[in-house]
Design a protein around this motif. Structure first.
Motif, PDB file in Angstrom:
ATOM      1  N   LEU A 152      39.692  31.716  24.308  1.00  0.00           N
ATOM      2  CA  LEU A 152      39.577  31.173  22.956  1.00  0.00           C
ATOM      3  C   LEU A 152      39.075  29.738  22.958  1.00  0.00           C
ATOM      4  N   GLU A 180      36.361  31.102  10.627  1.00  0.00           N
ATOM      5  CA  GLU A 180      36.077  30.015  11.560  1.00  0.00           C
ATOM      6  C   GLU A 180      35.105  29.039  10.901  1.00  0.00           C
ATOM      7  N   TYR A 201      38.201  43.558  14.763  1.00  0.00           N
ATOM      8  CA  TYR A 201      38.941  42.459  15.381  1.00  0.00           C
ATOM      9  C   TYR A 201      39.733  42.963  16.582  1.00  0.00           C
ATOM     10  N   GLU A 223      46.646  23.861  15.859  1.00  0.00           N
ATOM     11  CA  GLU A 223      45.611  24.491  15.027  1.00  0.00           C
ATOM     12  C   GLU A 223      45.838  24.284  13.534  1.00  0.00           C
ATOM     13  N   ASN A 227      33.565  24.564  17.193  1.00  0.00           N
ATOM     14  CA  ASN A 227      34.106  25.217  16.007  1.00  0.00           C
ATOM     15  C   ASN A 227      35.627  25.167  15.987  1.00  0.00           C
ATOM     16  N   THR A 228      36.198  25.359  14.808  1.00  0.00           N
ATOM     17  CA  THR A 228      37.649  25.423  14.668  1.00  0.00           C
ATOM     18  C   THR A 228      38.048  26.716  13.972  1.00  0.00           C
ATOM     19  N   TYR A 229      39.144  27.299  14.432  1.00  0.00           N
ATOM     20  CA  TYR A 229      39.680  28.511  13.807  1.00  0.00           C
ATOM     21  C   TYR A 229      40.505  28.143  12.577  1.00  0.00           C
ATOM     22  N   ARG A 247      42.927  33.422  12.947  1.00  0.00           N
ATOM     23  CA  ARG A 247      42.543  34.295  14.052  1.00  0.00           C
ATOM     24  C   ARG A 247      43.594  35.393  14.198  1.00  0.00           C
ATOM     25  N   LYS A 253      31.994  31.309  20.367  1.00  0.00           N
ATOM     26  CA  LYS A 253      32.079  31.136  18.921  1.00  0.00           C
ATOM     27  C   LYS A 253      32.051  32.495  18.220  1.00  0.00           C
ATOM     28  N   GLU A 290      38.342  37.774  18.151  1.00  0.00           N
ATOM     29  CA  GLU A 290      39.630  37.380  17.582  1.00  0.00           C
ATOM     30  C   GLU A 290      39.478  36.492  16.355  1.00  0.00           C
ATOM     31  N   SER A 291      38.297  35.940  16.172  1.00  0.00           N
ATOM     32  CA  SER A 291      38.056  35.009  15.085  1.00  0.00           C
ATOM     33  C   SER A 291      37.895  35.759  13.758  1.00  0.00           C
TER      34      SER A 291
END
Length: 513
Positions: A266, A280, A257, A465, A407-409, A412, A272, A276-277
């Protein structure tokens, strides 16, 4: 892992049986013309994999629903957003969260039910896996993934509802329902920690591209660190989060990471599963959702992106206006509060978080100097949330709207940096370095580390988020920060359990509801 529709049918005796099964009309869908019920399934490795996908499937509701989407619901309840939409009755479940008129009778029931459906699918898998003839290594990994998923579902449930039933095995008989009762939060936290500690050793460190979205060792470790912090086990939290964050903040960790070079990176939706993800949720523009099957389980797109789009947005096509984003015509939810706008003003992260729609429109849709036109949302401020904003090029002619592959975190690295700094008490060289790394990447100057500085940074970094309401409740700031919305101390730190869940059970409602 691509989310797919997968449904079980055991016996259905009201909404509560989502604890052990799924909806009344849900059946396990398999290839072919027939219908296979749960008791005849889980016979081999292929069917075990389908069961695993089913356990993951309810993750998609995070941004894949309307008023039932936790992302929208939690944002609406925070001090960063008003629900917005077309009026006070548009998506009422979001409105009652936003103005704290929420009650057992008006909270969206699927906020609760979808999480318990996820728990139920995990419980079925854990019951069935031992007897399935399949590769032993895969069975071990599947078991670990399902335990991590169950931990994730219960973590959100206990944080939102506080007093919840802890169900660890399938409920298959009507006679079992009256026995369901709640567990104390500390008991639920103990089980979450147990599941994660058992899962972590058997999870992979990295994933091939075809498996992205599944739990890894790093994702489960990050979740465990976060759980420990919420359970007030700060020393344990710091240890786990340090494993994820690495020896030197701002440099790659042993899990690989690393902070993305720029905050704006981001929110390039092509990035995607970036460095950092940590965890997810994947959505697809090929879900084939439409108004006929919408929210029935067939939809796999990011629906929240549609809801958060600016109402009737149109940009002019000449001059500087043509340089503005070509946002979709959305439904106007998640209007940014003036308070969040003021907090972010002057911060480079503002440009990736908030769009000044009111400024671009000017004095109104008839302003000849205006660059855009749009229709006001309910509680319009002129400021709109854009981290997950869709543009017209995201719309496919064959699948208009609802099918956004954005996509959504869930977790992260900047989140875990700040969580570790908090677990360290907001003091010391390590906590300072973690805070500095987040601010340096954002392009802002360092500030002396403290708990207040960390809390403020979390708001700026993670706005929209889904973390803010949890952070306010966890840190004791909710009553003060949310007073303008009608938050009641001693009551609204937990949401009400839906009224429909109490039939023929021993459950009791949360205080003051």
């Amino acid at each position: 892992m691509k989310l797919i529709s997968f449904k079980q049918s055991l016996m259905a005796f009201g909404v509560l049986l989502t604890l052990g099964a799924c909806d009344t009309d849900e059946k396990l869908e398999v290839k072919g013309d027939g219908v296979v019920y749960e008791e005849n399934f889980y016979r081999n490795e292929t069917e075990a994999y389908s069961g695993l996908v089913a356990a993951y499937d309810k993750l998609g509701k995070f941004a894949g629903a309307m008023e039932n989407a936790p992302l929208l619901f939690l944002n609406s309840a925070s001090d960063d957003f008003y629900a917005g939409g077309g009026g006070p009755d548009d998506q009422p479940g979001l409105q009652v969260a936003s103005n704290y008129s929420i009650s057992p009778g008006n909270i969206p029931p699927n906020i609760w039910a979808d999480y318990y459906k996820g728990v139920a699918r995990c419980n079925i898998m854990l019951a069935k896996l031992p007897a399935i003839p399949m590769d032993a290594a895969k069975k071990t990994r599947f078991t670990a993934e399902v335990k991590a998923l169950r931990a994730y579902y219960y973590f959100d449930l206990v944080r939102m509802f506080k007093n919840i039933p802890l169900i660890l095995a399938p409920i298959v008989l009507k006679e079992e329902i009256p026995l369901v009762e709640q567990s104390k939060p500390e008991v639920v936290y103990a089980q979450i920690e147990k599941d994660l500690n058992e899962a972590i050793p058997d999870l992979p460190i990295t994933l091939p591209s075809a498996e992205l979205g599944r739990f890894t060792k790093g994702a489960a470790t990050a979740l465990l660190g976060k759980v420990y912090l919420y359970d007030n086990k700060k020393a344990e939290a710091a240890v786990e989060l340090a494993k994820v964050n690495g020896t030197t903040p701002g440099q790659p960790s042993s899990y690989g990471y690393n902070l993305m070079p720029k905050f704006s990176d981001l929110w390039n939706h092509a990035n995607k599963f970036n460095t950092e993800s940590i965890f997810e949720i994947a959505y697809t523009d090929k879900s084939n959702a439409d108004w006929g099957n919408f929210e029935r389980g067939d939809d796999e797109g990011n629906v929240a992106a549609q809801l958060m789009g600016i109402r009737d947005y149109t940009r002019k096509t000449a001059g500087i206006a043509a340089l503005l984003p070509d946002y979709i015509n959305g439904w106007g939810f998640m209007v940014v509060t003036n308070d969040l706008r003021t907090a972010l003003l002057g911060d480079p992260r503002y440009a990736s978080t908030i769009f000044d729609a009111g400024t671009a429109r000017g004095t109104g849709n008839t302003d000849p100097n205006g660059l855009i036109t749009y229709t006001d949302s309910y509680n319009e401020t002129g400021y709109h949330f854009i981290k997950y904003a869709a543009v017209n090029s995201d719309i496919k002619s064959s699948n208009p709207f609802l099918n956004f592959g954005i996509n959504t975190y869930i977790i992260r690295l900047a989140d875990t940096y700040l969580l570790e700094a908090e677990a360290l008490g907001g003091t010391g060289a390590r906590a300072q370095a973690l805070l500095d790394a987040v601010r340096l990447r954002a392009g802002v100057l360092p500030v002396p580390v403290s708990l207040d500085a960390i809390y403020a940074e979390r708001r700026l970094e993670l706005a929209g988020e889904g973390h803010r309401w949890f952070d306010l409740v966890r840190t004791g700031q909710a009553a003060a920060k949310l007073a303008f919305k009608g938050f009641t101390a001693g009551k609204n730190e937990a949401f009400p359990i839906p009224y429909s869940e109490f039939n023929n059970t021993k459950m009791v409602q949360n205080d003051l509801y």
